[in-house]
Design a protein around this motif. Structure first.
Motif, mmCIF file in Angstrom:
data_model
loop_
_atom_site.group_PDB
_atom_site.id
_atom_site.type_symbol
_atom_site.label_atom_id
_atom_site.label_comp_id
_atom_site.label_asym_id
_atom_site.label_seq_id
_atom_site.Cartn_x
_atom_site.Cartn_y
_atom_site.Cartn_z
ATOM 1 N N ASN A 139 11.449 32.366 13.182
ATOM 2 C CA ASN A 139 11.353 33.817 12.978
ATOM 3 C C ASN A 139 10.673 34.132 11.646
ATOM 4 O O ASN A 139 9.788 34.989 11.584
ATOM 5 C CB ASN A 139 12.740 34.462 12.977
ATOM 6 C CG ASN A 139 13.293 34.666 14.375
ATOM 7 O OD1 ASN A 139 12.568 34.548 15.358
ATOM 8 N ND2 ASN A 139 14.569 34.959 14.456
ATOM 9 N N LYS A 152 7.068 33.562 12.026
ATOM 10 C CA LYS A 152 6.437 34.424 13.030
ATOM 11 C C LYS A 152 6.289 35.863 12.531
ATOM 12 O O LYS A 152 5.316 36.533 12.830
ATOM 13 C CB LYS A 152 7.322 34.376 14.279
ATOM 14 C CG LYS A 152 6.720 34.882 15.540
ATOM 15 C CD LYS A 152 7.440 34.291 16.749
ATOM 16 C CE LYS A 152 8.781 34.936 17.022
ATOM 17 N NZ LYS A 152 9.236 34.762 18.418
ATOM 18 N N GLY A 201 16.617 34.154 20.339
ATOM 19 C CA GLY A 201 16.822 33.201 19.233
ATOM 20 C C GLY A 201 18.040 33.532 18.375
ATOM 21 O O GLY A 201 18.888 32.670 18.121
HETATM 22 MG MG MG Z 1 13.072 34.298 17.337
#
Ligand code: MG
Ligand code: ATP
Length: 222
Positions: free
Chosen positions: A120, A123, A180
């Motif tokens: 994360n 990203k 996630g």
């Molecule tokens: Mg994620």
């Protein structure tokens, strides 16, 4: 979700079929590009499938951590090695407190939490920005935080980010399934711990979790 699974599968299928096509004489470069696509897309698919399997085990109440005494520095180094591809465009800092004790947890599950959090951070933040991972003892708990200097999460959406299938970013900008963090929460709670996030728009996001160092000593509430 099925759409998210189909995308890497379609990419793998297309690249493999292209490589097998006898009527095309691929240059070594093109060949390499197609093989890299297969390699990367299979990694993505593997991650999604293991997240999905974890989610179904968490929701079905079938998640039983396989805990043992672990070295935190070793786990973090291992996780960093496994996420180099995602973080290749970022500066990653690791800050592990000296003299951290060994901690009792499920190595595979806490690795999965870290991979999701680092994924994360990479990203949702711009190339070249920094990602900081810190680990320290906080009384009876191990506290790990992952901080990025990315776009942040709007305050109204922040309370929902640990919900299954919730995405705080508009569809189509950055790909993801919204599971996630739900998995992170399930895995951390299965360890008797807690997880939370702070975020400021255009400043960045920090996700922190704590798990008990010793399973016989419960950690105090926030
Ligand atoms: Mg994620
Ligand atoms: P995936 O299932 O592939 O992880 P996802 O990344 O969209 O998909 P989560 O990891 O559960 O799902 O995160 C939920 C949402 O919270 C994200 O869609 C994103 O909008 C927001 N978010 C999570 N981490 C960050 C971060 N570090 N910076 C900004 N937004 C974040």
């Amino acid at each position: 979700m099925s759409h998210d699974l189909r995308t890497p599968l379609a990419a793998i299928k297309a690249s493999a079929s292209a490589l097998l096509d006898q009527s095309i004489a691929w240059s070594p470069n093109d060949r390499n590009e197609l093989l890299t696509a297969i390699d990367e897309e299979s990694d993505r698919l593997t991650l999604m499938v293991s997240n999905l399997l974890d989610l179904s085990r968490i929701e079905g109440g079938a998640l039983i951590p396989d805990k043992d005494w672990q070295d935190v520095q070793e786990l973090l180094q291992d996780v960093l090695n496994r996420t180099v591809r995602q973080t290749s465009g970022h500066r990653v800092n690791l800050k592990v407190e000296d003299d951290l004790p060994v901690v009792y947890f499920d190595y595979v599950e806490i690795s999965q939490v870290m991979i999701n959090l680092i994924g994360n951070a990479a990203k949702y933040s711009p190339p070249n920005s920094s990602i900081t991972i810190s680990a320290q003892q906080n009384r009876d708990a191990l506290r790990i935080a992952v901080t990025d200097t990315g776009s942040g999460i709007p305050p109204g959406r922040l309370p929902h980010v640990f919900e299954t299938f919730y995405r705080a970013h508009d569809e189509g900008t950055i790909s993801g399934s919204g599971i996630g963090l739900a998995i992170c929460r399930g895995l951390i709670e299965a360890h008797g711990g807690r997880i939370w996030a702070y975020s400021a728009l255009d400043v960045g996001t920090t996700v922190t979790f704590e798990i008990p160092i010793d399973p016989n000593v419960r950690i105090s509430a926030a």
